[in-house]
Design an enzyme around this catalytic site. Structure first.
Site, short mmCIF file in Angstrom:
data_model
loop_
_atom_site.label_atom_id
_atom_site.label_comp_id
_atom_site.label_asym_id
_atom_site.label_seq_id
_atom_site.Cartn_x
_atom_site.Cartn_y
_atom_site.Cartn_z
N HIS A 19 0.85 -1.19 0.00
CA HIS A 19 0.00 0.00 0.00
C HIS A 19 0.89 1.24 0.00
O HIS A 19 1.18 1.82 1.04
CB HIS A 19 -0.92 -0.02 1.23
CG HIS A 19 -1.97 1.05 1.22
ND1 HIS A 19 -3.13 0.97 1.95
CD2 HIS A 19 -2.04 2.24 0.57
CE1 HIS A 19 -3.86 2.04 1.76
NE2 HIS A 19 -3.20 2.84 0.92
N HIS A 21 1.36 4.68 -2.77
CA HIS A 21 1.01 5.36 -4.01
C HIS A 21 2.27 6.04 -4.54
O HIS A 21 2.87 6.86 -3.83
CB HIS A 21 -0.09 6.40 -3.76
CG HIS A 21 -1.34 5.82 -3.19
ND1 HIS A 21 -2.42 5.47 -3.99
CD2 HIS A 21 -1.69 5.50 -1.91
CE1 HIS A 21 -3.38 4.98 -3.21
NE2 HIS A 21 -2.96 4.98 -1.95
N HIS A 208 -9.55 0.60 -1.22
CA HIS A 208 -9.44 1.39 0.00
C HIS A 208 -10.82 1.41 0.67
O HIS A 208 -11.81 1.85 0.07
CB HIS A 208 -9.04 2.83 -0.32
CG HIS A 208 -7.60 3.00 -0.68
ND1 HIS A 208 -6.97 2.23 -1.64
CD2 HIS A 208 -6.65 3.88 -0.21
CE1 HIS A 208 -5.69 2.63 -1.73
NE2 HIS A 208 -5.49 3.62 -0.88
N GLU A 211 -11.27 3.28 6.24
CA GLU A 211 -10.29 4.24 6.76
C GLU A 211 -11.06 5.32 7.51
O GLU A 211 -11.01 5.41 8.73
CB GLU A 211 -9.47 4.85 5.62
CG GLU A 211 -8.47 5.89 6.07
CD GLU A 211 -7.77 6.57 4.88
OE1 GLU A 211 -6.76 7.24 5.13
OE2 GLU A 211 -8.23 6.44 3.73
N ASP A 288 1.83 4.11 2.59
CA ASP A 288 0.76 4.86 1.94
C ASP A 288 1.30 5.97 1.05
O ASP A 288 1.50 5.77 -0.14
CB ASP A 288 -0.21 5.41 2.99
CG ASP A 288 -1.57 5.79 2.42
OD1 ASP A 288 -1.77 5.63 1.21
OD2 ASP A 288 -2.44 6.23 3.19
N ASP A 289 1.50 7.16 1.60
CA ASP A 289 2.02 8.32 0.85
C ASP A 289 3.18 8.90 1.66
O ASP A 289 3.05 9.96 2.29
CB ASP A 289 0.92 9.36 0.66
CG ASP A 289 -0.26 8.80 -0.11
OD1 ASP A 289 -0.15 8.65 -1.34
OD2 ASP A 289 -1.29 8.50 0.54
#
EC number: 3.5.4.2
Length: 351
Positions: A19, A21, A208, A211, A288-289
């Site tokens: 996961h 991006h 996703h 969350e 994630d990011d």
């Protein structure tokens, strides 16, 4: 570096990341560099006055949608195949340094296509980055095409059709589909037809969910055919659904620092790591990011360790499940499981 006695063990533990991006790996310095290279004007606001100002702003997101605004602005600096390749390579170098052996990475072609960037430019650049990582770092990689929920379904359908027309799923240039972006608001099943089509073609699916949205978002994603759930931390609110996830061996791709930065939890200790372990939920730990949230995968491992004080055996379970839930062949899984076993045995022998 985490304060735990297990830091060296965690650093060397073979990891799989599921996961992350690639567009979320656009660090402020790279944003400014690419903006200059491509003559892109960044917004005239305080956050974009300097690299330092942007880095500071990244530490103060108020919500998922607040983050997404900066995320999509950052994308605007990506124009050429080499930009996408440089971005991917920047991530893979950091991942490799953190002990990642296999990475399954999202990319968001819809947003780039809306800026007039050809789909082939996007994919070719990211593929070049993946191939360089495999060649120079020994990582295995998988690209996952990610739909975004804030754009219309027909927009996603056009990108999906481009991928099909170029046989990117058949020849494994792209290894699966996911969805992300704004969770609460758009219909939970907005990609029903696209996921039904992809499922019929044997394309792997993730989503996703859970969350910011309640467990019904997870249920909806599973009903549409998702084989993994990205985030999924609100699963603990529905014990019956959690039993199903355990029974069906659905892996969650949990992102602790992201959850904290986006105010989904009050602290890392509120991410349900312990509850998932005790219930037998499969999950991996991810970044994630990372350029936006101030933490790559090892930072997330360390944050979890500081919050939960997990044992070597518990980390072994997490690492092994992350391999078992990966979209790779059995031969590669066996190889990576052996690397984990060797690492654990070396640690045990040394203490």
């Amino acid at each position: 570096m985490c304060k735990s006695d297990l830091h060296d063990f965690l650093h060397g533990l073979p990891k799989c990341e599921h996961h992350v991006h690639l567009e979320g790996c656009l660090a402020p310095d790279l944003i400014f560099e690419l903006a200059k290279r491509n003559n892109v004007s960044l917004p005239n606001e305080p956050a974009y006055e300097s690299i330092e100002a942007l880095s500071h702003r990244y530490g103060h997101f108020t919500s998922l949608d607040d983050f997404l605004r900066f995320y999509f602005i950052g994308m605007s600096v990506l124009h050429h195949e080499s930009d996408f390749a440089d971005l991917a390579w920047a991530y893979f170098q950091k991942a490799h340094a953190d002990g990642v052996h296999h990475a399954e990475v999202f990319f968001d072609p819809q947003v780039h296509r809306d800026r007039g960037i050809p789909y082939e430019t996007i994919v070719s650049g990211f593929v070049a980055g993946c191939q360089r990582a495999e060649r120079e770092l020994g990582l295995t990689t998988r690209l996952i095409l990610c739909f975004v929920r804030h754009l219309p379904v027909d927009n996603a359908a056009r990108v999906y059709q481009e991928a099909l027309d170029q046989e990117h799923f058949d020849n494994e240039v792209v290894h699966g589909l996911g969805w992300s972006s704004t969770e609460v608001g758009p219909p939970k099943d907005m990609f029903r037809e696209l996921y039904s089509s992809a499922s019929a073609k044997g394309i792997r699916l993730t989503a996703h969910a859970g969350e910011e949205g309640d467990p019904s978002y997870i249920s909806a994603a599973l009903e549409l055919g998702a084989q993994r759930i990205d985030h999924g931390i609100r699963l603990v609110e529905d014990p019956v659904l959690m039993e199903k996830v355990v029974r069906d061996r659905i892996m969650l791709t949990v992102c602790p620092i992201s959850n904290l930065q986006l105010r989904c939890v009050e602290s890392i200790a509120h991410v349900p790591i312990r509850k998932f372990l005790d219930a037998g939920v499969m999950f991996s730990i991810n970044s994630d990011d990372p350029a936006y949230f101030g933490g790559y995968i090892l930072d997330n491992y360390c944050a979890v360790q500081e919050a939960f004080q997990l044992t070597v055996d518990e980390w072994r379970v997490i690492a092994e499940n992350s391999i078992k839930g990966s979209w790779i062949g059995e031969e590669r899984k066996t190889e990576l499981l052996k690397r984990i076993d060797d690492h654990v045995q070396r640690h045990v022998a040394a203490v």
